[in-house]
Design a protein around this motif. Structure first.
Motif, short mmCIF file in Angstrom:
data_model
loop_
_atom_site.label_atom_id
_atom_site.label_comp_id
_atom_site.label_asym_id
_atom_site.label_seq_id
_atom_site.Cartn_x
_atom_site.Cartn_y
_atom_site.Cartn_z
N ALA A 64 46.71 41.11 36.04
CA ALA A 64 45.52 39.75 35.89
C ALA A 64 47.18 38.36 36.35
N ASP A 68 41.94 40.70 41.33
CA ASP A 68 40.61 40.44 40.75
C ASP A 68 40.53 41.98 40.59
N GLU A 70 37.21 42.92 40.00
CA GLU A 70 36.64 43.28 40.92
C GLU A 70 37.17 44.03 42.46
N THR A 71 38.36 44.01 42.73
CA THR A 71 39.09 44.45 43.47
C THR A 71 39.66 45.62 42.80
#
Length: 466
Positions: A64, A68, A70-71
């Protein structure tokens, strides 16, 4: 997520910084500043996810602020797409409430692939973002090197130099490293033990001018990202066996303590793990510590399970840091004394705290061979020497009513001589490695000296920069 050193004198970093730094500048190991925790409902929501999706969910708190979700999920999908088993980390039942989780279906047939295939992609992502190149140096007792090489070969922003102890790996393990002829890969055979190789890597990181000049990074489990990427498979098997609504236990054949530390981390994050069994060969410093608070270094002697031929388990420092209440000063003092004297005076209260969860078992070569034979005769299961030690530790530490999972860390074909001696069978290599013994090798033998190794590393990097 921010990360702190176990010795308290290195910069606080985010995940990307920890990934590229590897070892902290003060000689310590990076740990999360605060542990993420999942609730019972969070764990239940992960049931039924594919392994790549589960891995992304479990690792997301650690990345975090740097990567991100999705990556991260896309990287996990790509990392595990080439594994030979559709479940990635399948469970196999051996006996009533005794299971093994097979972690060897990746490209190099060892559990290290589960972290390394993801780490290669993490390095690519962060280095592109920062427009940097790094030199990865690593020490291997057998499996880490080939997994790192396979994950990092031909990547344009990475130079990779792996140290292995000359003559102290299996032939398959050595050839998996030395037959990769990619220009960004170099193998050094050190005239010493794995502990010597590990010390040389740490010494290179401690040599600040050399570290900066070569832009060093690490893929050993001294790199927090390696440990973080191993947590998901403990989650996967625990959820499959009923967690969080059912307690579970794990047994791990252990050398450098990174694999079992990932299980401890899963427990710290909220999984109901009630026992962790540590299996050792005759190089048994961890079993001696758990049995009698004897953390003292003895000579390393070769065994049937070479990936565990270790006396200085680097990741124990991370557990020690936690058991000492995250007292970095106390951790640094104990570790410095250990390196100086070869013995660690762990306070009795800390030792008792460790043994409330961890149990140790030692198997010599004869007992390991007997366990391989027993597993084949009674369960029809072919286990490599490391896995056999883990399964034996699992049987010794079982709790009635609690499923126990032993980690199968390597494919039996990586150790054909040991399997043949125990069972009369010679397990074949998978098709993609069938010609391994015919492939040309490339490696350099180097003296067990820092100057010799640094010269070899510098030569490999400058050759490719020319």
């Amino acid at each position: 997520m921010r990360y702190v050193s176990t010795r308290g004198q290195a910069p606080i970093r985010d995940f990307s910084g920890v990934l590229l730094a590897g070892l902290a500048e003060d000689g310590g190991l990076y740990m999360p500043e605060q542990w993420p925790e999942f609730s019972a409902s969070d764990w239940r929501a992960m049931r039924g996810l594919t392994y790549p999706e589960l891995a992304a969910r479990v690792m997301a708190p650690f990345t975090a602020g740097a990567i991100d979700f999705e990556t991260l999920r896309e990287m996990c999908q790509a990392a595990y797409a080439g594994f030979a088993h559709p479940a990635i980390v399948p469970l196999v039942q051996l006996d009533h409430e005794l299971f093994t989780q097979e972690l060897f279906h990746g490209p190099t047939l060892a559990f290290k692939d589960l972290a390394m295939q993801l780490l290669g992609r993490l390095f690519d992502h962060v280095l592109r973002q920062q427009d940097r190149r790094v030199t990865i140096v690593g020490a291997t007792s057998g499996d880490t090197g080939s997994a790192a090489i396979e994950a990092c070969r031909d990547r344009e922003r990475l130079e990779v130099v792996i140290l292995h102890p000359l003559g102290r790996t299996s032939e398959v393990q050595r050839r998996q490293m030395t037959t990769v002829l990619s220009p960004n890969i170099a193998n050094l055979a050190v005239e010493g033990t794995f502990d010597d190789c590990q010390d040389l890597v740490k010494a290179m990181f401690a040599d600040a001018p050399f570290r900066d000049d070569m832009q060093l990074s690490a893929v050993n489990s001294i790199n927090w990202a390696r440990v973080a990427a191993q947590i998901p498979y403990y989650v996967a098997s625990a959820l499959a066996l009923g967690a969080p609504d059912r307690e579970v236990a794990f047994a791990v054949p252990t050398g450098n303590f990174g694999n079992v530390l990932a299980a401890w981390a899963a427990r710290r994050m909220g999984l109901p793990i009630v026992r962790l069994a540590v299996g050792s060969n005759h190089n048994d410093i961890l079993s001696r510590f758990l049995g009698a608070n004897d953390m003292s270094v003895r000579g390393v002697t070769p065994s049937l399970s070479p990936s565990m031929d270790i006396q200085v388990s680097s990741n124990f420092e991370r557990l020690l840091f936690e058991l000492l209440g995250r007292d970095a000063t106390a951790t640094a003092a104990l570790m410095t004394g250990f390196r100086r004297e070869g013995r660690m005076a762990v306070p009795d209260a800390v030792w008792r705290d460790a043994t409330s969860l961890f149990h140790g078992l030692t198997l010599d070569d004869a007992a390991t061979s007997a366990e391989i034979r027993r597993l084949h005769d009674q369960a029809g299961y072919l286990a490599d020497p490391h896995t056999a030690i883990g399964i034996s530790a699992a049987r010794a530490a079982r709790i009635p009513g609690v499923p126990m999972v032993a980690m199968a860390t390597a494919h039996p074909a990586k150790f054909p001589d040991a399997i043949r001696a125990a069972t009369g069978l010679t397990p074949p290599l998978p098709e993609h490695l069938a010609d391994l013994y015919q492939r040309p090798e490339r490696y350099r033998v180097v003296a067990n000296r820092l100057d010799a190794v640094e010269d070899a590393v510098r030569g490999a990097v400058l050759k490719n920069a020319a």
